[in-house]
Write an enzyme that holds these catalytic residues in place. Structure first.
Site, PDB file in Angstrom:
ATOM      1  N   HIS A   1     -22.185  61.063 -12.598  1.00 14.93           N
ATOM      2  CA  HIS A   1     -21.301  60.837 -11.445  1.00 14.93           C
ATOM      3  C   HIS A   1     -19.893  61.370 -11.727  1.00 14.93           C
ATOM      4  CE1 HIS A   1     -19.778  58.377  -7.959  1.00 14.93           C
ATOM      5  NE2 HIS A   1     -18.656  58.498  -8.649  1.00 14.93           N
ATOM      6  N   GLU A   2     -19.333  60.943 -12.843  1.00 16.65           N
ATOM      7  CA  GLU A   2     -17.952  61.345 -13.141  1.00 16.65           C
ATOM      8  C   GLU A   2     -17.870  62.845 -13.422  1.00 16.65           C
ATOM      9  OE1 GLU A   2     -15.644  59.433 -12.335  1.00 16.65           O
ATOM     10  OE2 GLU A   2     -16.845  57.611 -12.151  1.00 16.65           O
TER      11      GLU A   2
ATOM     12  N   HIS B   1     -17.389  64.599 -10.176  1.00 18.83           N
ATOM     13  CA  HIS B   1     -15.981  64.637  -9.750  1.00 18.83           C
ATOM     14  C   HIS B   1     -15.226  65.721 -10.529  1.00 18.83           C
ATOM     15  CE1 HIS B   1     -15.785  61.222  -7.084  1.00 18.83           C
ATOM     16  NE2 HIS B   1     -16.118  60.330  -7.998  1.00 18.83           N
TER      17      HIS B   1
ATOM     18  N   HIS C   1     -15.853  69.127  -9.320  1.00 13.58           N
ATOM     19  CA  HIS C   1     -15.151  69.354  -8.054  1.00 13.58           C
ATOM     20  C   HIS C   1     -13.750  69.915  -8.343  1.00 13.58           C
ATOM     21  CE1 HIS C   1     -14.485  67.406  -3.787  1.00 13.58           C
ATOM     22  NE2 HIS C   1     -14.631  68.705  -3.711  1.00 13.58           N
TER      23      HIS C   1
HETATM   24 ZN   LIG Z   1     -16.758  58.307  -7.804  1.00 17.55          ZN
END
Ligand SMILES: [Zn+2]
Length: 663
Positions: free
Chosen positions: A454-455, A458, A461
């Site tokens: 998940h991290e 990010h 991104h």
């Molecule tokens: Zn998040």
């Protein structure tokens, strides 16, 4: 200024601030100078006698304040990671100053008038969006109000920021100060590697024996494994009421300030204000999704509760299962039904293998590679630096700090120290923090492994971003879109393509047995009634709190109790975050009336990942390229337009219900 690294130019090729040299006393002079520099940059824009245009207004505005954002982000990074009282004091002192400075610029009526005068004709999409984004941001900061209104907005920004910092610090302090010391007779049910992690936590604090701490991962594992109901209750209770006393007076005041700001700007409440300009567009649209999920999730949770009660009865519990029993019996039921337990899976998820899996997934999807840079130390010996490349091109720097330790903020997060943008020539410098319990070796729970993915989503991104303007870079997107790039990446962990390649036994190196892998994947929808209900419950509570007309005299605990009763929340489930430690809402403002965003984005990620599954290849090159374009675009394009380009059609809500096994 001698020896203050903030007044030197450091190796700009890598761009990593010289954290090992930063001392608390370096911050006040650096912040003071950076504030003055930013004010001078804004004054220069306003001093122009030429008609406002992109070159003399938007571009200098986008370039302005770089040093200030760097210094303040360094302060945030140290405050979140070190638990150093001197840094915490600085954070408390400076957060209102910085918030007021920011509010003074975004609320400046002359700057607003100048922005309104910039012509849009002949501009490209990212530029039209940039102009609209700045105008909107300024309108929301009160730049269009009269002088008393603007003054009040400024005061609200300062006071709210101070309260938010205090709230977050209270939670960190409560988590740091609570521990439960166990003796050898208290360990029944705990796996060997979890015992080792608890022992390491004791060692770290110079204590004997085994120590339970209030990190989510430790708390969850303890509740799932310990056969000692009294200890489970003690741990659950401590988690549930952490920081409650200290934060009780802060919440009504913060809510009242937010409600007042919304009214000043013509909105009926903070929820209306917060969702204006979001992907959802209005609280009504967000609530429609939440209600649908609540109904499906709660119905499933009641079925799960009955199953667990039957198991507990057979076990001789002698009463109704409580919140501290759920995880314990759920784990047993999962073993019965799916033939797996966390303890059997964990040896296949050692930290280095999970990192390798996450990096390799990023490589196979987006062609990026991670090269460790031992020569670039960061804020702690646990924080590792990587140069991130796409082919021969360096995209930026990535710092990863994976372990839990005393004083580190709980949870997991990504931060950007530098936003990549063509206008400034800056490269991305992004960080990931996890809170994984250190073991010998460190083995991850499935949840921890998912969080790593998940991290990293990010971080990608930020790293892949190829935009013109810094304020559109990476994660600078609509708040209910920002979880899409992170959540969608989680899906790859749960694929045979990734598990077969990377989930290898910590001692033998043998690949995960197919039966265990299939059992893990088959159990993905297990207990989703519980998770959905706890999560959606917190999102609904957030909306309820931020829709109040007059929250100034609110009793947060009583409000929460009435909310839960009204919603008929099963007591053994409870909220994922309770009001008085809900840092998403009160430790900052980004997720205030915005917690729904996780679920909003989950519709996109479930629907989006289904495209890969439908293609028959989870690394389908054509889809990977289209997905990369979403990461690359940051906030330079409309999120729904980006999604439509990727998927070829609008997202479907049922994809989320299906992924959670609720339909
Ligand atoms: Zn998040």
């Amino acid at each position: 200024m001698a020896d203050n690294p903030f007044f030197e130019t450091w190796d700009s090729a890598a761009g990593l601030p010289p954290f090992p040299r930063l001392r608390p006393e370096h911050f006040p002079p650096a912040l003071t100078a950076a504030l003055a520099a930013h004010k001078a940059e804004i004054a220069a824009i306003l001093a122009s006698r030429d008609p406002a245009d992109f070159a003399n207004t938007l571009e200098p505005l986008e370039r302005a304040g770089r040093q200030l954002s760097l210094v303040s982000r360094c302060l945030d990074t140290l405050a979140s990671n070190l638990g150093d009282p001197a840094i915490e004091a600085l954070e408390l002192e400076w957060s209102p100053v910085l918030a007021e400075h920011d509010a003074a610029i975004t609320g400046d009526s002359f700057l607003y008038a100048r922005l309104m005068a910039v012509p849009e004709d002949g501009r490209e999409e990212d530029q039209r969006r940039l102009l609209a984004q700045h105008r909107r941001q300024m309108r929301r900061a009160g730049a269009g109000l009269d002088a008393p209104g603007r003054a009040r907005m400024l005061a609200i920004a300062g006071e709210a920021s101070r309260l938010e910092t205090e709230f977050a610090q209270n939670v960190t302090r409560a988590e740091r100060d609570w521990t439960l010391s166990l003796s050898a007779t208290d360990l029944d049910g705990l796996s060997d590697d979890f015992r080792a992690a608890l022992q390491a936590a004791a060692d770290e604090r110079g204590e004997q024996g085994w120590l339970v701490t209030l990190s989510r991962s430790v708390m969850e594992q303890f509740l799932a494994q310990s056969t000692r109901r009294d200890l489970r209750q003690a741990v659950h209770q401590a988690w549930s009421v952490r920081a409650a006393e200290a934060n009780a007076p802060l919440v009504p005041r913060l809510l009242a300030l937010r409600a007042e700001r919304a009214r000043l700007l013509g909105f009926s409440n903070h929820a209306e204000y917060a969702l204006d300009g979001s992907m959802a567009g209005s609280p009504k649209a967000a609530m429609a999704l939440l209600e649908k999920l609540w109904e499906a999730g709660r119905a499933r949770a009641l079925v799960e509760e009955a199953d667990l009660q039957a198991l507990a009865d057979a076990d001789g519990l002698g009463g109704t299962i409580a919140a501290w029993d759920w995880a314990f019996y759920a784990e047993r039921l999962r073993q019965q039904r799916h033939g797996i337990d966390e303890a059997a899976l964990k040896p296949y998820l050692p930290l280095p293998r999970v990192l390798e899996a996450a990096f390799d997934t990023a490589h196979r999807l987006f062609g990026v590679t991670f090269v460790e840079r031992d020569d670039l130390p960061a804020w702690h010996v646990d924080a590792r630096s990587f140069e991130v490349k796409s082919g021969a091109e360096t995209l930026g720097l990535f710092v990863m700090d994976n372990y839990a330790r005393p004083g580190k903020r709980s949870g997991a997060w990504m931060s950007s120290l530098s936003d990549a943008a063509a206008l400034t020539g800056a490269r991305a410098v992004v960080t990931n923090d996890n809170n994984i319990a250190r073991g010998n070796p460190t083995l991850l729970s499935w949840d921890d492994a998912r969080t790593v993915f998940h991290e990293l989503g990010h971080a990608l991104h930020g790293l892949i971003s190829t935009v013109r303007y810094p304020s559109q870079s990476g994660t600078n997107v609509e708040h209910d879109f920002v979880e899409f790039p992170s959540q969608v990446l989680e899906n790859w962990l749960a694929t045979p393509a990734v598990l077969d390649r990377h989930a290898r036994h910590v001692e033998t190196g043998a690949p995960i047995p197919a039966a265990l892998r299939d059992a893990v994947l088959g159990a993905r929808t297990f207990n989703q009634g519980f998770f959905t209900t706890a999560l959606v419950g917190s999102a609904l509570l957030d909306m309820a709190l931020h829709s109040l007309d007059d929250p100034s005299t609110l009793d947060p605990a009583a409000f929460e109790a009435a909310f839960l009763a009204d919603r008929k929340m099963p007591e053994a489930v409870g909220l994922r975050h309770r009001t008085l430690h809900f840092s998403h809402l009160f430790g900052g403002s980004m997720y205030a009336a915005g917690y729904y965003a996780y679920l909003w984005a989950e519709v996109l990620d479930a629907d989006g990942f289904a495209a890969f599954e439908e293609s028959g290849d989870v690394f389908d090159p054509r889809l990977s390229q289209k997905l990369r374009e979403i990461y690359a675009a940051g906030g330079s394009r409309d999120p729904m337009a980006l999604y439509l380009d990727f998927r070829g059609r609008p997202p479907q809500e049922d994809a989320l219900l299906r992924a959670r096994g609720l339909i």
